[in-house]
Design an enzyme around this catalytic site. Structure first.
Site, PDB file in Angstrom:
ATOM      1  N   TYR A   1      38.024  38.131  41.908  1.00 42.68           N
ATOM      2  CA  TYR A   1      39.539  37.953  41.569  1.00 42.68           C
ATOM      3  C   TYR A   1      39.994  36.488  42.162  1.00 42.68           C
ATOM      4  O   TYR A   1      41.505  36.569  42.451  1.00 42.68           O
ATOM      5  CB  TYR A   1      40.862  39.243  41.959  1.00 42.68           C
ATOM      6  CG  TYR A   1      39.849  40.470  40.718  1.00 42.68           C
ATOM      7  CD1 TYR A   1      40.457  39.721  39.569  1.00 42.68           C
ATOM      8  CD2 TYR A   1      39.894  41.036  41.205  1.00 42.68           C
ATOM      9  CE1 TYR A   1      39.417  40.917  38.340  1.00 42.68           C
ATOM     10  CE2 TYR A   1      39.449  42.947  40.467  1.00 42.68           C
ATOM     11  CZ  TYR A   1      39.307  42.908  38.930  1.00 42.68           C
ATOM     12  OH  TYR A   1      38.826  43.538  37.988  1.00 42.68           O
TER      13      TYR A   1
ATOM     14  N   ASN B   1      50.581  41.884  35.023  1.00 39.04           N
ATOM     15  CA  ASN B   1      49.204  42.008  35.049  1.00 39.04           C
ATOM     16  C   ASN B   1      49.321  43.500  35.103  1.00 39.04           C
ATOM     17  O   ASN B   1      48.960  43.704  36.193  1.00 39.04           O
ATOM     18  CB  ASN B   1      48.510  40.756  35.755  1.00 39.04           C
ATOM     19  CG  ASN B   1      47.416  41.422  35.892  1.00 39.04           C
ATOM     20  OD1 ASN B   1      46.245  42.421  35.350  1.00 39.04           O
ATOM     21  ND2 ASN B   1      45.795  41.123  36.625  1.00 39.04           N
TER      22      ASN B   1
ATOM     23  N   HIS C   1      43.852  48.041  29.428  1.00 39.22           N
ATOM     24  CA  HIS C   1      43.501  48.795  28.345  1.00 39.22           C
ATOM     25  C   HIS C   1      43.132  50.133  28.379  1.00 39.22           C
ATOM     26  O   HIS C   1      42.192  50.498  26.940  1.00 39.22           O
ATOM     27  CB  HIS C   1      41.151  48.459  28.885  1.00 39.22           C
ATOM     28  CG  HIS C   1      41.305  47.429  29.736  1.00 39.22           C
ATOM     29  ND1 HIS C   1      41.284  45.621  29.249  1.00 39.22           N
ATOM     30  CD2 HIS C   1      40.681  46.724  31.146  1.00 39.22           C
ATOM     31  CE1 HIS C   1      41.517  45.505  30.260  1.00 39.22           C
ATOM     32  NE2 HIS C   1      40.711  45.753  31.538  1.00 39.22           N
TER      33      HIS C   1
ATOM     34  N   HIS D   1      45.700  38.235  33.387  1.00 40.90           N
ATOM     35  CA  HIS D   1      44.414  38.536  34.398  1.00 40.90           C
ATOM     36  C   HIS D   1      44.057  37.567  34.968  1.00 40.90           C
ATOM     37  O   HIS D   1      43.438  36.662  34.237  1.00 40.90           O
ATOM     38  CB  HIS D   1      43.471  38.771  32.891  1.00 40.90           C
ATOM     39  CG  HIS D   1      43.787  40.028  32.187  1.00 40.90           C
ATOM     40  ND1 HIS D   1      43.978  41.167  33.015  1.00 40.90           N
ATOM     41  CD2 HIS D   1      44.598  40.334  31.145  1.00 40.90           C
ATOM     42  CE1 HIS D   1      44.898  42.368  31.038  1.00 40.90           C
ATOM     43  NE2 HIS D   1      44.633  41.460  30.831  1.00 40.90           N
TER      44      HIS D   1
ATOM     45  N   SER E   1      40.485  37.571  35.996  1.00 38.36           N
ATOM     46  CA  SER E   1      39.550  36.946  35.403  1.00 38.36           C
ATOM     47  C   SER E   1      39.834  37.353  34.152  1.00 38.36           C
ATOM     48  O   SER E   1      40.613  37.608  33.219  1.00 38.36           O
ATOM     49  CB  SER E   1      38.481  38.826  36.423  1.00 38.36           C
ATOM     50  OG  SER E   1      38.835  39.997  35.017  1.00 38.36           O
TER      51      SER E   1
ATOM     52  N   ARG F   1      36.562  46.100  28.503  1.00 41.20           N
ATOM     53  CA  ARG F   1      37.758  44.622  29.201  1.00 41.20           C
ATOM     54  C   ARG F   1      38.105  44.207  28.394  1.00 41.20           C
ATOM     55  O   ARG F   1      39.092  43.891  28.205  1.00 41.20           O
ATOM     56  CB  ARG F   1      37.078  44.168  30.747  1.00 41.20           C
ATOM     57  CG  ARG F   1      37.275  45.062  31.490  1.00 41.20           C
ATOM     58  CD  ARG F   1      37.116  44.178  32.583  1.00 41.20           C
ATOM     59  NE  ARG F   1      36.379  44.748  33.586  1.00 41.20           N
ATOM     60  CZ  ARG F   1      37.193  45.552  34.927  1.00 41.20           C
ATOM     61  NH1 ARG F   1      38.054  45.825  34.833  1.00 41.20           N
ATOM     62  NH2 ARG F   1      36.135  46.258  35.623  1.00 41.20           N
TER      63      ARG F   1
END
Ligand code: DQA
Length: 145
Positions: A24, A75, A81, A101, A103, A112
Site C-alpha cells: 500500500y 476506503n 468485498h 483503494h 492498491s 478482491r
C-alpha cells in the site's frame, strides 16, 4: 464554495506504513491524513477523518455525520468485498461518494476483484496509492460544483 467531506478508512488501514503493508506504499495513516488535509485546506473545505476496524463503527460514524457532509471519500478496505451493510448505508444517505483503494484490487487475488460497496459509489479509484484520494477529491469537486 466551501464543502464538507467525510474521509473514511476501514480495517487495518491504521497499520499503513508498516513493512508488512508495503503493497500500500510507505505512507502512514497520519501521512495520508495530512496529505488530504493539505488539499482540503487549500480549497478552503472542511473534512472529518475516521478510521475503524469495525463494520458497525463505520456505519454508525457515517450515519452520525452524513448530514454535515456534502460528499464522502471511502476506503472500506477488506469490507469492500463483503459488506452489504456498508453498501446499504452508502445507498441510504444519498451522499456523492467515491471509493478509493490504494492498491489495484483488479490485479490481486480473485477475492478482491469485486467491490460490493463500490457499487453504491459514483466511482471506484484503485491502484494510485495516496494520490487516489486526491483524485477522488478532484472528482467530488466536479460533482459538487
Ligand atoms: C485496500 C484493498 C483491500 O482489498 C484490502 O483488504 C485493504 C486495502 C486498498 O486500499 O488497496 O485493506 O482497500
Amino acid at each position: 464554495m466551501s464543502k464538507n467531506i467525510l474521509i473514511i478508512n476501514g480495517p487495518n488501514l491504521n497499520f499503513l506504513g508498516r513493512p508488512e503493508m508495503s503493497i500500500y506504499g510507505k505512507e502512514t495513516l497520519v501521512d495520508l491524513h495530512s496529505i488530504i488535509y493539505q488539499w482540503i485546506t487549500n480549497e478552503e473545505w472542511q473534512s472529518r477523518f475516521f478510521q475503524s476496524n469495525s463494520e458497525g463503527e463505520i456505519i454508525d460514524y457515517i450515519q452520525n455525520n452524513f448530514e454535515w457532509a456534502d460528499g464522502m471519500v471511502i476506503n472500506p478496505a477488506a469490507l469492500s468485498h463483503t459488506s452489504i451493510a456498508i453498501y446499504d448505508c452508502i445507498k441510504s444517505i444519498s451522499l456523492p461518494s467515491i471509493e478509493v483503494h490504494l492498491s489495484n484490487i483488479y490485479h490481486r487475488e480473485e477475492f478482491r476483484r469485486t467491490s460490493i460497496t463500490g457499487l453504491a459509489c459514483e466511482k471506484v479509484i484503485a491502484g494510485l496509492g495516496v494520490q487516489g484520494y486526491i483524485e477522488a477529491l478532484e472528482d467530488l469537486k466536479k460533482i459538487l460544483k
